[in-house]
Design an enzyme around this catalytic site. Sequence first.
Site, PDB file in Angstrom:
ATOM      1  CG  ASP A  41      -3.123   0.012   8.487  1.00 62.07           C
ATOM      2  OD1 ASP A  41      -3.230   1.181   8.080  1.00 62.07           O
ATOM      3  OD2 ASP A  41      -2.516  -0.288   9.530  1.00 62.07           O
ATOM      4  CG  ASP A  68      -2.987   5.174   9.350  1.00 65.59           C
ATOM      5  OD1 ASP A  68      -3.153   4.022   8.897  1.00 65.59           O
ATOM      6  OD2 ASP A  68      -2.734   5.394  10.551  1.00 65.59           O
TER       7      ASP A  68
END
Length: 413
Positions: free
Chosen positions: A280, A80
Amino acid sequence: MKVIFLLITASIAIVTSLPTTVPTSIHLPLQRTRQQSFVKRSLLTGNSNEIALINDLDLCEVAVKVQIGTPAQEFVLLFDTGSADTWIPSQQCTTATGCPDFLHHYDTDASTSHQKIDNDTLRITYGIGSAEGHYFQDIVSLGGQYINQQQTLAMIDKAVGPISQQNQATDVDHVFLDGIFGAGLPAGTVRYLQGGDIYDPLIVALYKRKMIPNPVFSVSIAQDDAEGSVILGDTHPGYNYIYTAAVGPRWSAHVTDFEFQTANETKNFQFNQNTPFGIDTGSNFMYLPEPLAQDLAKSIARNSTLNQEKSGIYVVDCQFQESRDLVKIYFPSSDYKGKRIFISIPVKELISKRESDGQCLLLFLPSNDKFILGNMLLRHFITVYDFGGSVPRIGFSPVNDNISTNKFLNEIL
C-alpha cells in the site's frame, strides 16, 4: 472498368500504409515536499506513461499531478494502491467540512466536459480518515499530454483525516495533497463494494482504451537524491523482479512468515495460514499482527529497553540504527508453484529518529485488523502492480545493494 479497379486498389494501399498511433512515454521530474506538522502527526497515527512522485522523505507520502476537466484544473493527489477511487475536493467542501481553503477545489461550472451522475454517492473509510461525496465524469490528463476519455471520478463534500489536517502555516514548500489517486482494481471501488455498478479506475481505463501499452504500473519511491516515479504501462527498466499473486479486491499479497536473522541465529515467525497484507503506497508504516509486532520488536531490541508509546510505536535504543541484522518477509511465488520468494531488509532501515525528541522508532506498528506493508518498507524496492493475467500479481526488486530479494526457495509450505 479497369480504371475504376485501379483507383480502388490505390486507395486501399494508401489507407493501409497510414501509421498507427502508439502510446508514447512521458517523464515528469520529481517534486518534493516537507510538511513538518504532518510528519509528526503521521508518526502517531518500451512505451509508457511516467508520472513523477512528490515525496516527503520523512513522511514518505507519494503523489502525482493530475489535470481534470476542460480547460484543465490541476490537482496534487496521493498515489494510493490501497484504494481504487480517485477523488478531489468539491467547491462545497469547506474548511469546516474538511477541505482547507488552500487546497484546489474542482469547479464543475468551469469544465465544459463535466458530466453529472445522478444518485451515485461515495462514502469511503480509510485506515486513517474518511470521505463523503458523489461520483461524476470528466476528462483526465496526465502531464498535460495523456488525455483519458470521460472518466468516472468522485468529488468530496466532507473529509476527515490527514489531508484535512494539513497546515499551511507550518508547511515549508507550500505543496499540499488535494485528494486521492486510487490505483486499485475495479472490484475495489467503493461504488462496486457498496452494491453499485462496476467501473474501471483510471489506470485500468487507460489500458483498456489503449492509452498505455501494457496492463501494469511500477512505483519507485525516491530516497536521498534519487528520482522517484510511477510508470504507467511498463516497469522500471534494468531491474530483476520477483512476483507473488495479488489477492482480494485491493492490491494485497499473502505473507507466509517473517524471519529475523542475526549473524548467529535465525528466528522464524510463521503464520498458521497465508495472511493477506496490503502492498500500500497510501500508508507510511508497516502494520503487523500484534503478537508478531511485539515478538519482532523484542527480537530487534534484545538486551535493551523496549518502550511502547500510547500511539503503539515502539521506541528502541538508537544504537540499532547501525544494526546489520535482517528482517525477511516471505510470499508464495506466483511463477513457481509450491515455492516461496522473500524480500530482505536490514533492521537499520526499519528505524527512524524523531526530530522532536531524538528518540528512535521502529517503523512498524501492532494491529488487530489491518495488515499493511507501507512506504517505509516499499521505498527500498521498485514495486510492480500487474493486472494483465487471470490473477493479478505484485513484483519487487531492490533499489540498492543493501536490500535483497530471493527468487524462490526449495521449501514447500
